[in-house]
Every structure is written in structure tokens, then in C-alpha cells.
Scaffold this motif. Structure first.
Motif, PDB file in Angstrom:
ATOM      1  N   CYS A 140       0.843  -1.198   0.000  1.00 53.50           N
ATOM      2  CA  CYS A 140       0.000   0.000   0.000  1.00 53.50           C
ATOM      3  C   CYS A 140       0.878   1.247   0.000  1.00 53.50           C
ATOM      4  O   CYS A 140       1.741   1.401   0.866  1.00 53.50           O
ATOM      5  CB  CYS A 140      -0.919   0.018   1.226  1.00 53.50           C
ATOM      6  N   GLN A 141       0.646   2.113  -0.962  1.00 52.06           N
ATOM      7  CA  GLN A 141       1.377   3.366  -1.111  1.00 52.06           C
ATOM      8  C   GLN A 141       0.520   4.536  -0.664  1.00 52.06           C
ATOM      9  O   GLN A 141      -0.636   4.666  -1.075  1.00 52.06           O
ATOM     10  CB  GLN A 141       1.793   3.550  -2.578  1.00 52.06           C
ATOM     11  N   ALA A 142       1.081   5.394   0.172  1.00 51.99           N
ATOM     12  CA  ALA A 142       0.391   6.616   0.581  1.00 51.99           C
ATOM     13  C   ALA A 142       0.605   7.674  -0.492  1.00 51.99           C
ATOM     14  O   ALA A 142       1.646   8.340  -0.530  1.00 51.99           O
ATOM     15  CB  ALA A 142       0.904   7.105   1.931  1.00 51.99           C
ATOM     16  N   SER A 143      -0.365   7.820  -1.382  1.00 52.20           N
ATOM     17  CA  SER A 143      -0.330   8.876  -2.389  1.00 52.20           C
ATOM     18  C   SER A 143      -0.910  10.157  -1.788  1.00 52.20           C
ATOM     19  O   SER A 143      -1.243  10.208  -0.607  1.00 52.20           O
ATOM     20  CB  SER A 143      -1.103   8.455  -3.639  1.00 52.20           C
ATOM     21  N   SER A 144      -1.060  11.177  -2.597  1.00 54.70           N
ATOM     22  CA  SER A 144      -1.418  12.484  -2.055  1.00 54.70           C
ATOM     23  C   SER A 144      -2.347  13.250  -2.994  1.00 54.70           C
ATOM     24  O   SER A 144      -2.198  13.187  -4.217  1.00 54.70           O
ATOM     25  CB  SER A 144      -0.150  13.317  -1.824  1.00 54.70           C
ATOM     26  N   SER A 145      -3.262  14.014  -2.406  1.00 60.00           N
ATOM     27  CA  SER A 145      -4.123  14.892  -3.194  1.00 60.00           C
ATOM     28  C   SER A 145      -3.324  15.982  -3.898  1.00 60.00           C
ATOM     29  O   SER A 145      -3.828  16.608  -4.839  1.00 60.00           O
ATOM     30  CB  SER A 145      -5.173  15.541  -2.287  1.00 60.00           C
ATOM     31  N   GLU A 146      -2.079  16.211  -3.461  1.00 65.91           N
ATOM     32  CA  GLU A 146      -1.235  17.199  -4.132  1.00 65.91           C
ATOM     33  C   GLU A 146      -1.009  16.827  -5.599  1.00 65.91           C
ATOM     34  O   GLU A 146      -0.669  17.687  -6.404  1.00 65.91           O
ATOM     35  CB  GLU A 146       0.106  17.332  -3.412  1.00 65.91           C
ATOM     36  N   MET A 147      -1.183  15.565  -5.942  1.00 61.09           N
ATOM     37  CA  MET A 147      -1.008  15.148  -7.337  1.00 61.09           C
ATOM     38  C   MET A 147      -2.004  15.838  -8.261  1.00 61.09           C
ATOM     39  O   MET A 147      -1.734  15.999  -9.454  1.00 61.09           O
ATOM     40  CB  MET A 147      -1.160  13.634  -7.458  1.00 61.09           C
ATOM     41  N   PHE A 148      -3.158  16.244  -7.728  1.00 64.00           N
ATOM     42  CA  PHE A 148      -4.153  16.937  -8.561  1.00 64.00           C
ATOM     43  C   PHE A 148      -3.731  18.364  -8.887  1.00 64.00           C
ATOM     44  O   PHE A 148      -4.239  18.952  -9.839  1.00 64.00           O
ATOM     45  CB  PHE A 148      -5.512  16.946  -7.854  1.00 64.00           C
ATOM     46  N   GLY A 149      -2.817  18.922  -8.084  1.00 66.10           N
ATOM     47  CA  GLY A 149      -2.307  20.263  -8.340  1.00 66.10           C
ATOM     48  C   GLY A 149      -3.414  21.291  -8.390  1.00 66.10           C
ATOM     49  O   GLY A 149      -4.096  21.534  -7.400  1.00 66.10           O
ATOM     50  N   ASP A 150      -3.593  21.898  -9.561  1.00 67.48           N
ATOM     51  CA  ASP A 150      -4.717  22.809  -9.800  1.00 67.48           C
ATOM     52  C   ASP A 150      -5.803  21.967 -10.463  1.00 67.48           C
ATOM     53  O   ASP A 150      -5.783  21.746 -11.676  1.00 67.48           O
ATOM     54  CB  ASP A 150      -4.283  23.950 -10.712  1.00 67.48           C
ATOM     55  N   PRO A 151      -6.763  21.459  -9.700  1.00 67.76           N
ATOM     56  CA  PRO A 151      -7.662  20.424 -10.233  1.00 67.76           C
ATOM     57  C   PRO A 151      -8.508  20.916 -11.393  1.00 67.76           C
ATOM     58  O   PRO A 151      -8.940  22.071 -11.444  1.00 67.76           O
ATOM     59  CB  PRO A 151      -8.547  20.072  -9.030  1.00 67.76           C
ATOM     60  N   ALA A 152      -8.745  20.001 -12.302  1.00 66.80           N
ATOM     61  CA  ALA A 152      -9.595  20.318 -13.444  1.00 66.80           C
ATOM     62  C   ALA A 152     -11.070  20.295 -13.077  1.00 66.80           C
ATOM     63  O   ALA A 152     -11.903  20.828 -13.807  1.00 66.80           O
ATOM     64  CB  ALA A 152      -9.329  19.317 -14.567  1.00 66.80           C
ATOM     65  N   ALA A 153     -11.400  19.679 -11.955  1.00 62.88           N
ATOM     66  CA  ALA A 153     -12.801  19.581 -11.525  1.00 62.88           C
ATOM     67  C   ALA A 153     -12.841  19.417 -10.017  1.00 62.88           C
ATOM     68  O   ALA A 153     -11.843  19.049  -9.386  1.00 62.88           O
ATOM     69  CB  ALA A 153     -13.490  18.394 -12.199  1.00 62.88           C
ATOM     70  N   ALA A 154     -13.978  19.694  -9.437  1.00 64.11           N
ATOM     71  CA  ALA A 154     -14.173  19.513  -7.996  1.00 64.11           C
ATOM     72  C   ALA A 154     -15.570  18.948  -7.753  1.00 64.11           C
ATOM     73  O   ALA A 154     -16.531  19.383  -8.398  1.00 64.11           O
ATOM     74  CB  ALA A 154     -13.991  20.832  -7.248  1.00 64.11           C
TER      75      ALA A 154
END
Length: 320
Positions: free
Chosen positions: A115-129
Motif C-alpha cells: 500500500c502506497q500513501a499517495s497524495s491529493s497534491e497530485m491533482f495540483g490545480d484540479p480540473a474539476a471539484a
């Protein structure tokens, strides 16, 4: 009793995960970077071993020796201001080291669940919310780029090598064990010190910055559900609710009978430019597939952190 290998065991998430696992009788082995010593152990019966995070063969040999059934990677350079510090080291630890972990699993025992702890930071400036597992990634920092490399590598090993490998796309999650560099902990500690008459103000940057804040023990429970499921996959882990730093201050100060407006001052040196769209997660997949949902609401998180800071300050005073 399962044997679980865990990186990042000294951090907020690692300590809670180790606690949950030990409470159920599992053997927990903390994997430290070579030359590092564990911080003061919250649990006395944790084993520790070392790896330099650089050599696949050495990790494969360690896996054959320890024989874990599960492997959680929670080690990473933290977010905040550190997202831009030392991008080469960030790329090595947050990105390339994950590829080495997965290759070591293939070489040693492909049945180990990862299991890898990824991050919401990968979305950066999100294209949608809100963002879900299908939202395009748009990383804006070395931290986010390295996390995205690791996230994509998990998917590649799952497809190419049939490894049971999952990524948890974690949004902000807090607790009394949050590091002191994070704004939530800064606020909670300041409330304790102001209440005790030791400080007279708290300087913060953008009070209107918004975050999707959850509770760390809830989030590490989601990781466990991911590895317990029949099929490996990736999941957003979030509350789906946005709150501002101002709201956090209001709740934290009012918890001790104070008005944050009397104590919180602006500080341009801490002001981080953030023109992104709303970074808020949609955890519908985790709820539907894993049966996961957060159990601790925003107000309770704030109160828990303030109470812990007050107790910690009182404890230090009693020892001085």
C-alpha cells in the motif's frame, strides 16, 4: 497473526497504523532508513530494521528474512513549504524508492500486499471539484510530481507483474500527532500557550485558504481496508468537505473561551500563494467498495488537537 512491514513508523500516520495493528495482535516491523534511529516509541513491542532506500537486492533479502504479508509505505518528505525543498531528494524518496520497493517484492515474494500513501497534491490545480479517481493529475511541485511517479508505478506493477499494490490518494488529515510545521498544529499549540499566558498572538498567512481535513486514524484504517479487499485498486480518501484556516482558528480558540480575532494576526512571510481550484475529495468509491467512511468530524478534530496541546504544555510545565 500477520507480519506487517511499515515505513514512516515515526510519523503521524505510521504511529497510528502501528497502534491499530498491534492492538489486533499483529507483528509490526518498522523499516527505517539506514542510520536513522526511531523516535521515542509509543508502542514498546515494535521491531525495527534498516534499509538505505537505494538498493533493491538488499530490500529483497530483507523481505525474505522478515517475511511480511503486508507492506505499507508511509515514508515521504512532508508537504507544506517542504514541497519545493531539495527536489532531487524528494524525487528519490517519494518516487524512485517506491519503484525499488515494488521490484523487491517481485524479486522476493510477489504475494506481499503493498500500500502506497499517495497524495491529493497530485491533482495540483484540479480540473474539476470534487476530485475522484478519474480526475486528471496536474502536479505543481517536486513533491507532487514524485508522488505521481510512485502512484503510476504502483499501477504499472499491478498490471505488469500482477502485484497486489494499492495507492491511497490521501487528502489532509490531522491529529494531535501532526507535525509542528503544519498550520493545524501551529494553531492548536498557540491556543494552549495563549490560554496559559505564555504567548499574546498567533501570526498566520491566508486565513481563507481551504482544505479537506480528516482524522488520521480514520485514514490509516482506510489503508488497511484496501489491503484486506479481494482486489487491488486505488482510492481517494477524503471527507468531501472544505473548511478554511479561519474556521479552524474560530473553533480552536472558542474551545477555550477565546475569540480568535483578538489573537490571530496576519503574517505575509507565511503567506503561500494558492490560486488553485478547490482541492476536495470524493471518496464515494471507498465508501461503496470498502465500506469506509470518516468517523470523526471537523469540529471534533480541532477540539482533540487543542486538548492535546493543552495537556502537553501542562506536562512540560510540571516537569520543569
Amino acid at each position: 497473526m500477520a507480519t506487517v512491514l511499515l515505513t514512516g513508523i515515526s510519523g503521524q500516520d505510521g504511529s497510528y497504523l502501528a497502534e491499530q495493528l498491534r492492538a489486533e495482535g499483529h507483528r509490526v516491523v518498522g523499516l527505517l532508513r539506514a542510520g536513522r534511529t526511531p523516535r521515542a516509541a509509543r508502542l514498546p513491542d515494535i521491531e525495527y530494521t534498516e534499509w538505505d532506500f537505494a538498493h533493491v537486492d538488499a530490500l529483497a533479502q530483507l523481505l525474505r528474512s522478515v517475511r511480511p504479508t503486508e507492506f505499507y509505505n508511509l515514508a515521504a518528505f512532508s508537504t507544506g513549504a517542504g514541497m519545493y525543498d531539495d527536489p532531487v531528494a524528494i524525487g528519490e524518496l517519494n518516487g524512485i524508492a517506491v519503484a525499488r520497493m515494488l521490484q523487491a517484492i517481485v524479486d522476493a515474494d510477489a504475494s506481499i500486499r503493498f500500500c502506497q500513501a499517495s497524495s491529493s497534491e497530485m491533482f495540483g490545480d484540479p480540473a474539476a471539484a470534487p476530485q475522484d479517481e478519474s480526475t486528471p493529475f496536474r502536479p505543481r511541485s517536486p513533491y507532487a510530481a514524485a508522488k505521481l511517479f510512485a502512484h503510476a508505478t504502483v499501477q504499472a506493477f499491478r498490471t505488469r507483474h500482477d502485484v497486489f499494490a494499492c495507492s491511497a490518494i490521501l487528502y489532509n488529515h490531522e491529529s494531535p500527532r501532526r507535525g509542528q510545521a503544519f498550520v493545524t498544529r501551529k494553531i492548536a499549540d498557540a491556543v494552549a500557550r495563549i490560554r496559559a499566558g505564555l504567548d499574546h498572538e498567533l501570526r498566520l498567512g491566508n486565513l481563507d485558504a481551504q482544505r479537506d481535513w480528516g482524522y488520521a486514524p480514520d485514514y490509516v484504517h482506510a489503508l488497511r481496508l484496501m489491503l484486506a479487499h479481494d482486489h487491488a485498486d486505488d482510492y481517494v480518501v477524503a471527507t468531501g468537505q472544505l473548511h478554511t484556516v479561519r474556521e479552524f482558528c474560530d473553533l480552536a480558540f472558542s474551545h477555550v473561551g477565546l475569540d480568535y480575532r483578538d489573537w490571530v494576526k496576519g503574517n505575509t512571510t507565511d503567506l503561500r500563494e494558492d490560486r488553485r481550484g478547490p482541492v476536495v475529495g470524493n471518496a464515494a468509491k471507498a465508501r461503496r467498495v470498502l465500506g469506509w467512511q470518516p468517523s470523526t468530524d471537523f469540529g471534533a478534530i480541532v477540539r482533540l488537537m487543542v486538548d492535546a496541546s493543552i495537556a502537553s504544555l501542562a506536562s512540560r510545565d510540571s516537569m520543569s
